[in-house]
Design a protein around this motif. Sequence first.
Motif, mmCIF file in Angstrom:
data_model
loop_
_atom_site.group_PDB
_atom_site.id
_atom_site.type_symbol
_atom_site.label_atom_id
_atom_site.label_comp_id
_atom_site.label_asym_id
_atom_site.label_seq_id
_atom_site.Cartn_x
_atom_site.Cartn_y
_atom_site.Cartn_z
ATOM 1 N N LYS A 451 0.845 -1.186 0.000
ATOM 2 C CA LYS A 451 0.000 0.000 0.000
ATOM 3 C C LYS A 451 0.886 1.243 0.000
ATOM 4 O O LYS A 451 1.705 1.425 0.896
ATOM 5 C CB LYS A 451 -0.913 0.016 1.225
ATOM 6 C CG LYS A 451 -1.805 1.253 1.285
ATOM 7 C CD LYS A 451 -2.673 1.262 2.533
ATOM 8 C CE LYS A 451 -3.517 2.518 2.586
ATOM 9 N NZ LYS A 451 -4.369 2.570 3.808
ATOM 10 N N MET A 452 0.715 2.099 -1.015
ATOM 11 C CA MET A 452 1.491 3.327 -1.139
ATOM 12 C C MET A 452 0.573 4.534 -0.985
ATOM 13 O O MET A 452 -0.463 4.619 -1.643
ATOM 14 C CB MET A 452 2.230 3.361 -2.480
ATOM 15 C CG MET A 452 3.375 2.362 -2.526
ATOM 16 S SD MET A 452 4.104 2.130 -4.158
ATOM 17 C CE MET A 452 3.094 0.791 -4.792
ATOM 18 N N GLU A 453 0.950 5.463 -0.100
ATOM 19 C CA GLU A 453 0.055 6.552 0.257
ATOM 20 C C GLU A 453 -0.141 7.562 -0.865
ATOM 21 O O GLU A 453 -1.173 8.220 -0.938
ATOM 22 C CB GLU A 453 0.575 7.266 1.512
ATOM 23 C CG GLU A 453 0.532 6.407 2.769
ATOM 24 C CD GLU A 453 -0.884 6.007 3.158
ATOM 25 O OE1 GLU A 453 -1.809 6.785 2.871
ATOM 26 O OE2 GLU A 453 -1.060 4.919 3.726
ATOM 27 N N ASN A 454 0.824 7.725 -1.723
ATOM 28 C CA ASN A 454 0.653 8.576 -2.913
ATOM 29 C C ASN A 454 1.671 8.145 -3.958
ATOM 30 O O ASN A 454 2.484 7.237 -3.728
ATOM 31 C CB ASN A 454 0.779 10.071 -2.570
ATOM 32 C CG ASN A 454 2.188 10.478 -2.164
ATOM 33 O OD1 ASN A 454 3.037 9.638 -1.874
ATOM 34 N ND2 ASN A 454 2.443 11.768 -2.135
ATOM 35 N N GLY A 455 1.637 8.773 -5.135
ATOM 36 C CA GLY A 455 2.552 8.381 -6.205
ATOM 37 C C GLY A 455 4.006 8.531 -5.818
ATOM 38 O O GLY A 455 4.861 7.734 -6.226
ATOM 39 N N ASN A 456 4.319 9.545 -5.008
ATOM 40 C CA ASN A 456 5.701 9.781 -4.600
ATOM 41 C C ASN A 456 6.188 8.784 -3.545
ATOM 42 O O ASN A 456 7.332 8.864 -3.100
ATOM 43 C CB ASN A 456 5.856 11.205 -4.068
ATOM 44 C CG ASN A 456 5.717 12.239 -5.163
ATOM 45 O OD1 ASN A 456 6.144 12.022 -6.286
ATOM 46 N ND2 ASN A 456 5.105 13.365 -4.846
ATOM 47 N N ALA A 457 5.306 7.877 -3.141
ATOM 48 C CA ALA A 457 5.733 6.778 -2.274
ATOM 49 C C ALA A 457 6.348 5.640 -3.073
ATOM 50 O O ALA A 457 6.967 4.748 -2.507
ATOM 51 C CB ALA A 457 4.544 6.264 -1.460
ATOM 52 N N ASN A 458 6.166 5.669 -4.388
ATOM 53 C CA ASN A 458 6.679 4.618 -5.257
ATOM 54 C C ASN A 458 8.044 5.038 -5.820
ATOM 55 O O ASN A 458 8.137 6.078 -6.482
ATOM 56 C CB ASN A 458 5.699 4.377 -6.407
ATOM 57 C CG ASN A 458 6.012 3.118 -7.194
ATOM 58 O OD1 ASN A 458 7.161 2.738 -7.336
ATOM 59 N ND2 ASN A 458 4.981 2.480 -7.726
ATOM 60 N N PRO A 459 9.086 4.266 -5.567
ATOM 61 C CA PRO A 459 10.409 4.663 -6.061
ATOM 62 C C PRO A 459 10.564 4.552 -7.573
ATOM 63 O O PRO A 459 11.494 5.125 -8.138
ATOM 64 C CB PRO A 459 11.358 3.689 -5.351
ATOM 65 C CG PRO A 459 10.524 2.470 -5.102
ATOM 66 C CD PRO A 459 9.142 2.989 -4.819
ATOM 67 N N ILE A 460 9.652 3.862 -8.259
ATOM 68 C CA ILE A 460 9.815 3.599 -9.696
ATOM 69 C C ILE A 460 9.898 4.884 -10.506
ATOM 70 O O ILE A 460 10.733 5.019 -11.412
ATOM 71 C CB ILE A 460 8.671 2.709 -10.219
ATOM 72 C CG1 ILE A 460 8.765 1.299 -9.626
ATOM 73 C CG2 ILE A 460 8.701 2.634 -11.741
ATOM 74 C CD1 ILE A 460 7.612 0.394 -10.032
#
Length: 675
Positions: A451-460
Amino acid sequence: MYIYSLIITYCMNKLFTLLAATSCAMSVCAASGFEVLNPEVSKQLKPATLEWAGESTPLMKAPATNSSEAPETLVGKSFVTLYNDGTDNYNHYFNVSAIGDSLLLEGFAEGFDVKAAYNSTTGTLTIPTGIVVGEHSTYGPVTMYAAGATQYSDDDIIGTVNGDTITFNFGVYGIVTYQGNKGGLILMQEINAVKANGQLTASILGTTGNVVETANIPLLINKIAEDKINIVGLSSLFYGKLYNVPATFNMTTNLATINTDQPIDWSPAANNTGAKDVYYMLKRTDSGLDYNPEFNISNTETSSSLAATTNIFIGYDTNGAGSYRGFSLTDYKIEADFNIYTAEIDDDFNTDVTEVTVDGIIYGLNNDELTAEVTGCLGTAKVLNIAPSVEANGKTYAVTSVAASAFQGKRTITSVVIPNSIKTIGRDAFRNLAGIKEVHLPNILAWCEVKMENGNANPIYNLFSSYSESKWGKLYIDGSEMTDIVIPEGVTKMERTFYGYKKLSNITLPSTLKTLGDQTFANCIALKSVAVPASVESLGSAFFGCEGLETVNIPAGVDNISSTAFYSCKNLKELTSSNPIPPVCSNDDTFDACKTAKLIVPAESIDAYKAATGWKVFTVVEAIDTSAIESINDDDNNAPAEYYNLQGMKVSPEHLTPGFYIMHKGNKTTKVYVK
């Protein structure tokens, strides 16, 4: 009243500016160099945002229960304070002296003195607020208030004294006014004070080796094992972050040791990357720095003294290779108000550390659940190889989460490895990491469950932050670089899973998928075609920014589509929706970017789509072509039925939703409609 954000430097004892200094050669047994900082250290409090409670609405928090074990007087005593600023835990101290009929709590408000009244009958210490407690050299007078969770007021701060401890009903909020704006300078929440049973004395050396200040800091010291004491308060000399620092002693040699691997203090990284500069204690000798400083022990019946055998250096590694920057001290001595050899072990004292640093990554520990959260990294960290578990306190902690903003702005990071154990990643955890060249993810099933809280939580997305394709990085999943991805059966929800993966060219979704959530494939510009499984019930902003997308098939079970689901999908040529009832769109802009595409829907529903919000923007609407479906007679009526959606994907009977399917039974194929 709005509290404007001011950037204000402060110190627990004084208010100064951080100055660089000279460097010296180091011993080969330690590292390559060190730099002594001027002791006039800088401290920056994150801007506080408490709001004024109003004259008629004070905070109204009741003081703790009055104590029957209050001492007759507090004069002459010293206390170590333990508190937080809403984010981090701190320790500081204050000394109590008499001033007329009142008490003076010297240094109580993060270095500022405050007046108080003490009633030994009720066991209460009353601190008036709404008054000026000091002067900042740049910003002027500092006014102290009582602090609640989100508001401040001029309520009195009440401390309830119970033996050697004081519990305060409110925190402390100190503000200044600068150029017409108010900003937070002091923020102390959940304050507890414990009577000191030790002290640190040391002389601080300047950059030229001269003594520039002598410090006397109250400490809390507990015996936690037959050969070990624990010390709280060593960090009060500089930044004041809360650490329990163990010292191991040897009764035969009369020597004590503080292991250099044990953190002493930390501050925000000097390069403003959001990382931490973690400070450690080393020996400083004429030949340089060495690890594990030692202390000569001397005892009386009622006390112990630990005097450092060398000068002490407290600093952080600036490059990961042993070049330290920090503070140099002489005559460093730790004194306890009890004999550490003969004292009994304090079984009630919690000695478990709450933070550990492994390979440059900082983990916060939950000692109740035995889980760990990644909270940040050292300023020298370049590779974030997050561990699935860490060892501390003789226990194993499963690493299950990454905290919000953990690595935000840390542009020196080049590689990120996420283990299978991670379940949640907080908001902005990987925001603005433009230096990332590689991201290594666990197997696809585990990654889909994060679960990622927003797009900037994803390192990709950091891999593809450059407009130049030649500068893009690489994504590895389970050890392989993938641009064609098959999501395994069993996954029921995807959200932000491949946010910003600009190289993703093909995706196959499972029949178990129910939710295709926000930003699942946002900005995946190489993606051209997607067949949404019949099992999907809701469609969020999954294809936001997918400029290369040409064809999408939406199954009959989808009844709601986000207004940004197809934002910027300007090259979409064909959109098929199998639902006889047009899925609900919140506004007519839902398909505005792709309204020139051909919309294909059930024949009996064309008029409904042409009239529906969102859908009515399409200029070309056609019926689903069923002419290619043929039937082949077969006598095997006992054969099991298999179902496929109109995109050719197999659907298990328990996942059938209203709409058209192709039923295959034995050698017979028939188009069916499920109500």
